[in-house]
Design a protein around this motif. Structure first.
Motif, PDB file in Angstrom:
ATOM      1  N   PRO A  16       0.960  -1.348   0.119  1.00  0.00           N
ATOM      2  CA  PRO A  16       0.032   0.030  -0.058  1.00  0.00           C
ATOM      3  C   PRO A  16       0.762   1.401   0.066  1.00  0.00           C
ATOM      4  O   PRO A  16       0.474   2.227  -0.832  1.00  0.00           O
ATOM      5  CB  PRO A  16      -0.918  -0.134   1.254  1.00  0.00           C
ATOM      6  N   ASP A  17       1.921   1.225   0.616  1.00  0.00           N
ATOM      7  CA  ASP A  17       2.742   2.460   0.737  1.00  0.00           C
ATOM      8  C   ASP A  17       3.895   2.599  -0.129  1.00  0.00           C
ATOM      9  O   ASP A  17       4.799   3.305  -0.341  1.00  0.00           O
ATOM     10  CB  ASP A  17       3.546   2.766   2.088  1.00  0.00           C
ATOM     11  N   ASP A  18       3.699   1.725  -1.411  1.00  0.00           N
ATOM     12  CA  ASP A  18       4.659   1.641  -2.444  1.00  0.00           C
ATOM     13  C   ASP A  18       4.053   1.696  -3.994  1.00  0.00           C
ATOM     14  O   ASP A  18       4.013   0.545  -4.618  1.00  0.00           O
ATOM     15  CB  ASP A  18       5.657   0.400  -2.453  1.00  0.00           C
ATOM     16  N   PRO A  19       3.181   2.529  -4.142  1.00  0.00           N
ATOM     17  CA  PRO A  19       2.713   2.733  -5.443  1.00  0.00           C
ATOM     18  C   PRO A  19       3.627   2.899  -6.645  1.00  0.00           C
ATOM     19  O   PRO A  19       5.051   3.195  -6.432  1.00  0.00           O
ATOM     20  CB  PRO A  19       1.620   4.033  -5.578  1.00  0.00           C
ATOM     21  N   LEU A  20       3.227   2.401  -7.647  1.00  0.00           N
ATOM     22  CA  LEU A  20       4.000   2.570  -8.881  1.00  0.00           C
ATOM     23  C   LEU A  20       4.170   4.291  -9.274  1.00  0.00           C
ATOM     24  O   LEU A  20       3.068   4.652  -9.716  1.00  0.00           O
ATOM     25  CB  LEU A  20       3.519   1.945 -10.139  1.00  0.00           C
TER      26      LEU A  20
END
Length: 243
Positions: A16-20
């Motif tokens: 969740p805290d690592d979007p593209l």
């Protein structure tokens, strides 16, 4: 694995805290900068490309837009998705052919025109035609323009998203959605969600990811920041000219 498949894979299995995060190059030089910085893929902004070519947003001729995308693709070794606005009036098959000729692995397609929002059922049918023509060769990011067209109810965006995903969209992009409604959109939308960020303003990509963003793009924001930097340098140089 094809570039399109590799690009599609970047949208799945993310924390969740690592979007593209996809920077938006507006020309070959900016594309090289972003690729050399380590970004795994890029997504062109139509407004940024238009500015680099000397056009107002929405006024770039199709041939010039596809040529600009092709130059960006040739300049880097990472996948490039192209913002091709509303598709320039092209039939799905021709649009797909033009994108593939330019080397793009995906595209943004808008659901409004200067006259306002398109009928969602008609637009979904057109998107289905693009999907059929593209197969798995292109990643389709269906932009939802409700929030920029004065329709603020999240339910309207969710309804359009459902129709576009059913038509074959890989991702939906409720552009300019208020941060406060992102959790509602995330809860109501199946599949990846693209969220617009503003460079130097508002929540970070990590925070946007926590609120529901699968991927984060910047529209023409990075191009406008670069233009401002050029303007400031030009003013400093001009101040030193003989009077």
């Amino acid at each position: 694995m094809s570039r399109a498949a590799a690009f599609r894979a970047l949208h799945h299995g993310r924390a969740p805290d690592d979007p593209l995060v996809l920077p938006g190059p507006w020309d070959a030089a900016s594309a090289r900068v972003f690729a050399e910085a380590g970004f795994p893929a890029l997504a062109t902004p139509s407004a940024g490309v238009a500015a680099s070519l000397g056009y107002a947003d929405g006024s770039t001729p199709a041939d010039e837009m596809f040529a600009a995308v092709a130059r960006i693709v040739r300049a880097v070794d990472v996948p490039v998705s192209a913002d091709v606005e509303g598709g320039y009036g092209l039939a799905p098959k021709e649009l797909v052919e033009r994108l593939l000729e330019a080397g793009a692995v995906g595209c943004n397609l808008e659901d409004s025109t200067g006259a306002g929002l398109k009928d969602p059922a008609e637009h979904a049918e057109w998107l289905a035609g693009v999907r059929e023509a593209a197969g798995d060769r292109l990643f389709l990011n269906a932009r939802i323009d409700t929030f920029v067209r004065g329709v603020d109810a999240p339910e309207a965006a969710v309804e359009r998203a459902a129709a576009y995903v059913a038509a074959g969209a890989d991702c939906v992009y409720p552009i300019a959605a208020p941060v406060a409604v992102l959790p509602l959109l995330r809860a109501g939308i199946r599949g990846p969600v693209n969220v617009l960020a503003r460079p130097g303003e508002g929540p970070s990509p990590a925070v946007l990811g926590g609120l529901g963003a699968t991927r984060v793009t910047f529209g023409p924001g990075l191009q406008r920041h670069a233009e401002q930097a050029v303007r400031e340098n030009a003013e400093r140089l001009a101040a030193r000219l003989p009077r």
